[in-house]
Write an enzyme that holds these catalytic residues in place. Structure first.
Site, PDB file in Angstrom:
ATOM      1  N   CYS A 283      98.091 -36.299 -85.272  1.00 18.76           N
ATOM      2  CA  CYS A 283      97.014 -37.260 -85.019  1.00 18.76           C
ATOM      3  C   CYS A 283      97.557 -38.683 -85.059  1.00 18.76           C
ATOM      4  CB  CYS A 283      95.902 -37.112 -86.061  1.00 18.76           C
ATOM      5  SG  CYS A 283      94.631 -38.373 -85.856  1.00 18.76           S
TER       6      CYS A 283
ATOM      7  N   CYS B 288      93.003 -43.601 -90.697  1.00 21.69           N
ATOM      8  CA  CYS B 288      91.761 -42.877 -90.961  1.00 21.69           C
ATOM      9  C   CYS B 288      91.728 -42.403 -92.411  1.00 21.69           C
ATOM     10  CB  CYS B 288      91.684 -41.694 -90.008  1.00 21.69           C
ATOM     11  SG  CYS B 288      90.328 -40.580 -90.338  1.00 21.69           S
TER      12      CYS B 288
ATOM     13  N   CYS C  54      92.389 -37.581 -93.381  1.00 24.28           N
ATOM     14  CA  CYS C  54      93.578 -36.806 -93.771  1.00 24.28           C
ATOM     15  C   CYS C  54      94.509 -37.700 -94.581  1.00 24.28           C
ATOM     16  CB  CYS C  54      94.363 -36.353 -92.539  1.00 24.28           C
ATOM     17  SG  CYS C  54      93.529 -35.105 -91.568  1.00 24.28           S
TER      18      CYS C  54
ATOM     19  N   CYS D  70      88.692 -35.577 -83.500  1.00 24.82           N
ATOM     20  CA  CYS D  70      89.431 -35.358 -84.742  1.00 24.82           C
ATOM     21  C   CYS D  70      90.046 -33.973 -84.664  1.00 24.82           C
ATOM     22  CB  CYS D  70      88.467 -35.454 -85.913  1.00 24.82           C
ATOM     23  SG  CYS D  70      89.131 -34.764 -87.423  1.00 24.82           S
TER      24      CYS D  70
ATOM     25  N   GLN E 177      79.716 -24.102 -96.256  1.00 22.73           N
ATOM     26  CA  GLN E 177      81.161 -24.331 -96.346  1.00 22.73           C
ATOM     27  C   GLN E 177      81.706 -24.730 -94.979  1.00 22.73           C
ATOM     28  OE1 GLN E 177      82.991 -24.160 -99.136  1.00 22.73           O
ATOM     29  NE2 GLN E 177      81.673 -23.072-100.570  1.00 22.73           N
TER      30      GLN E 177
ATOM     31  N   TYR F 145      73.944 -22.942-108.232  1.00 24.42           N
ATOM     32  CA  TYR F 145      74.364 -23.841-107.152  1.00 24.42           C
ATOM     33  C   TYR F 145      74.614 -22.997-105.889  1.00 24.42           C
ATOM     34  CZ  TYR F 145      75.681 -26.494-111.341  1.00 24.42           C
ATOM     35  OH  TYR F 145      75.704 -27.100-112.568  1.00 24.42           O
TER      36      TYR F 145
ATOM     37  N   GLU G  60      69.285 -23.403-106.690  1.00 24.44           N
ATOM     38  CA  GLU G  60      69.796 -24.495-105.857  1.00 24.44           C
ATOM     39  C   GLU G  60      68.789 -25.637-105.864  1.00 24.44           C
ATOM     40  OE1 GLU G  60      72.375 -25.449-103.664  1.00 24.44           O
ATOM     41  OE2 GLU G  60      71.029 -27.100-103.139  1.00 24.44           O
TER      42      GLU G  60
ATOM     43  N   CYS H 211      85.259 -27.401-106.255  1.00 24.19           N
ATOM     44  CA  CYS H 211      85.926 -28.230-105.236  1.00 24.19           C
ATOM     45  C   CYS H 211      86.573 -29.448-105.892  1.00 24.19           C
ATOM     46  CB  CYS H 211      84.938 -28.637-104.143  1.00 24.19           C
ATOM     47  SG  CYS H 211      83.471 -29.445-104.786  1.00 24.19           S
TER      48      CYS H 211
HETATM   49  N1  SAH Z   1      77.643 -21.682-103.275  1.00 24.12           N
HETATM   50  C1  SAH Z   1      77.209 -22.355-102.081  1.00 24.12           C
HETATM   51  C2  SAH Z   1      76.994 -23.862-102.256  1.00 24.12           C
HETATM   52  C3  SAH Z   1      78.027 -24.632-103.030  1.00 24.12           C
HETATM   53  S1  SAH Z   1      77.969 -26.380-102.855  1.00 24.12           S
HETATM   54  C4  SAH Z   1      78.177 -22.092-100.956  1.00 24.12           C
HETATM   55  O1  SAH Z   1      79.279 -21.595-101.157  1.00 24.12           O
HETATM   56  O2  SAH Z   1      77.829 -22.361 -99.796  1.00 24.12           O
HETATM   57  C5  SAH Z   1      77.093 -26.912-104.252  1.00 24.12           C
HETATM   58  C6  SAH Z   1      75.590 -26.783-104.113  1.00 24.12           C
HETATM   59  O3  SAH Z   1      75.010 -27.230-105.332  1.00 24.12           O
HETATM   60  C7  SAH Z   1      74.966 -27.632-103.015  1.00 24.12           C
HETATM   61  O4  SAH Z   1      74.176 -26.804-102.205  1.00 24.12           O
HETATM   62  C8  SAH Z   1      74.099 -28.659-103.785  1.00 24.12           C
HETATM   63  O5  SAH Z   1      72.917 -28.991-103.095  1.00 24.12           O
HETATM   64  C9  SAH Z   1      73.806 -27.906-105.044  1.00 24.12           C
HETATM   65  N2  SAH Z   1      73.482 -28.681-106.259  1.00 24.12           N
HETATM   66  C10 SAH Z   1      73.909 -29.906-106.608  1.00 24.12           C
HETATM   67  N3  SAH Z   1      73.491 -30.208-107.854  1.00 24.12           N
HETATM   68  C11 SAH Z   1      72.783 -29.150-108.314  1.00 24.12           C
HETATM   69  C12 SAH Z   1      72.110 -28.859-109.537  1.00 24.12           C
HETATM   70  N4  SAH Z   1      72.094 -29.712-110.550  1.00 24.12           N
HETATM   71  N5  SAH Z   1      71.504 -27.649-109.658  1.00 24.12           N
HETATM   72  C13 SAH Z   1      71.529 -26.759-108.649  1.00 24.12           C
HETATM   73  N6  SAH Z   1      72.149 -26.993-107.455  1.00 24.12           N
HETATM   74  C14 SAH Z   1      72.767 -28.163-107.290  1.00 24.12           C
END
Ligand code: SAH
Length: 455
Positions: free
Chosen positions: A71, A77, A80, A159, A282, A311, A332, A410
């Site tokens: 790139c 940028c 990356c 990109c 994801q 989450y 969530e 992450c």
């Molecule tokens: N496990 C899912 C999402 C992971 S990302 C996957 O793999 O696709 C993290 C997620 O947590 C997001 O969707 C975000 O909206 C949510 N989140 C953030 N803070 C939170 C909280 N305090 N309680 C519950 N969910 C939450």
């Protein structure tokens, strides 16, 4: 050593943000765009007592870990940070980053960190792109990416991490904006209309979603935008998201549909998912499958287990695990994501999954308080955003004492902090698997298996 001095040194390490680290005369220097193994000439920009920041002037001898970045904008940028580092070295860097955080933040002496699982093809992997729209210095309408640490837009439409189709969509939109005089948003004045273009692609279905993030309720000349976009192959969903706030948050609360459905669909493994603009999904479909298979392996299900997926987003991990569990509960915070999750259970005829909207740290303890022994689970999965889990949630998990915890993260720094808590409250760290979801960036996804110590 002082500001503006020129030094010659060999880089021997890489910092958490991808910068080269070298040492000379007892001082540690951080040098952007320098890689371990490079011998460089650099100019000191800022000095502290024992460390400083320097600007790369010249590479006198190139590191064997260097590769030619494809790139042309990779240095400017902000996307990356380590494109010039060979992919194999990137994977090693990420493994070391996770291990170092576990050691220094988590206090683990010798954690079992496996080599990073890398991608087959580390470009064109992202299924989502968010292009800021604005004006350049000459007042031309541009869309692209923010330059590193600024809000100046670099007009890149293709990109290399994203899909090839993004560029075509973006230029059709910019041309239409120019033809009809639709303005871009100006961060400084808070005036103007189009802020961001969010594009998503279903890797397995070939479906495209375009979401106009606008400052206002109504997209002017919406019918003209629909006209130019709707016949592109796979165009499934054109939506508008309203964001009238000042500040940096990309999406506002409200989204409505201009054309087609309000979502696209995609598959992970054999499970089909609907994905709305506001839902988390994801970004790297191939590696997501690798990650979720690891989650399945670490959960070690026989069909008898109750699982909590905290989450849970649109229920991806929940439904993946529901195939092998007795019952899965997902929690969530984003209501649209839970609406997607419920729909996704129906669409896949999965009847042993139940979803709750709310904060994990509130919903889960409230459920435990209300159900007592009935709230016991064999497995808890957590996949929090970068800031990790609230300590009160970790405490509740330890109190409920599932046999296994699977932690998907992450951000390996907050992961290390949370693992330190779990491992001093009844759990053993069994295995740590970094999975490269974000090639050429310094970010790394990690999945961890924990077992209850007394079992
Ligand atoms: N496990 C899912 C999402 C992971 S990302 C996957 O793999 O696709 C993290 C997620 O947590 C997001 O969707 C975000 O909206 C949510 N989140 C953030 N803070 C939170 C909280 N305090 N309680 C519950 N969910 C939450």
């Amino acid at each position: 050593m002082k500001k503006d001095d020129i030094v010659t040194l060999t880089i021997d390490d890489i910092g958490t943000n991808g910068e080269g680290i070298g040492r000379t005369e007892g001082i540690t220097l951080f040098i952007k765009d320098a890689l371990p193994g490079d011998m460089v000439r650099a100019k000191i920009m800022k000095m502290k007592k024992t460390y400083g920041y320097a600007r790369l002037m010249e590479i006198l001898k190139e590191s064997t870990m260097r590769t030619t970045p494809p790139c042309p904008e990779h240095k400017r940028c902000g996307g990356c940070q380590i494109q010039a580092l060979s992919y194999g070295s990137q994977l090693k860097f990420k493994e070391n980053k996770v291990r170092n955080n576990l050691k220094h933040i988590g206090g683990f002496e010798n954690p079992k960190v496996l080599p990073t699982l890398g991608m087959q093809e580390p470009y064109r992997y992202r299924n989502k792109a968010q292009f800021p729209v604005g004006y350049d210095k000459e007042g031309n309408l541009v869309a692209g990416f923010f330059a590193s640490r600024t809000h100046n837009i670099i007009p890149v439409q293709d990109c290399l991490l994203g899909k090839e189709g993004n560029g075509r969509i973006l230029s059709l939109i910019l041309d239409t904006m120019k033809s009809y005089g639709v303005s871009a948003y100006d961060e400084k004045t808070g005036k103007g209309c189009v802020r961001h273009i969010l594009i998503r692609y279903g890797e397995k279905t070939g479906e495209w979603m375009v979401c106009f993030v606008i400052n206002g309720k109504k997209l002017p000349h919406a019918e003209s935008f629909i006209e130019v976009l709707k016949d592109l192959p796979g165009m499934t969903s054109i939506t508008v998201n309203i964001n009238e706030s000042r500040g940096n948050v990309i999406l506002g609360e409200e989204t409505y549909t201009l054309y087609g459905q309000g979502y696209i669909t995609d598959y992970i493994g054999t499970i089909s998912f609907q994905i709305s603009p506001q839902s988390f999904y994801q970004v790297n479909p191939a590696q997501t499958e690798v990650l979720y298979n690891k989650a399945l392996e670490y959960a070690n299900l026989t069909g008898e287990e109750t699982v909590w997926d905290l989450y849970c987003g649109i229920g991806t991990i929940s439904l993946f695990l529901a195939q092998k569990a007795k019952k899965v509960y997902g929690v969530e915070i984003v209501p649209q994501a839970i609406a997607d999750a419920k729909e996704n259970a129906l669409r896949n005829h999965i009847s042993n999954a139940e979803f709750f909207v709310g904060k994990a740290e509130e919903v889960y303890p409230a459920y435990c308080a209300a159900h007592g022994e009935g709230a016991r689970a064999e497995v808890i999965v957590v996949d929090p955003p970068r800031k990790g889990c609230e300590e009160s949630l970790l405490a509740m998990m330890c109190e409920m004492a599932p046999q296994r915890i699977v932690y998907v993260s992450c951000d390996s720094a907050t992961l290390a902090r949370d693992l330190k808590y779990l491992c001093s409250h009844g759990y053993d760290l069994v295995e740590v698997q970094p999975v490269d979801q974000f090639g050429h960036t310094v970010h790394i996804e990690t999945i961890v298996a924990l077992h209850r110590t007394d079992l």
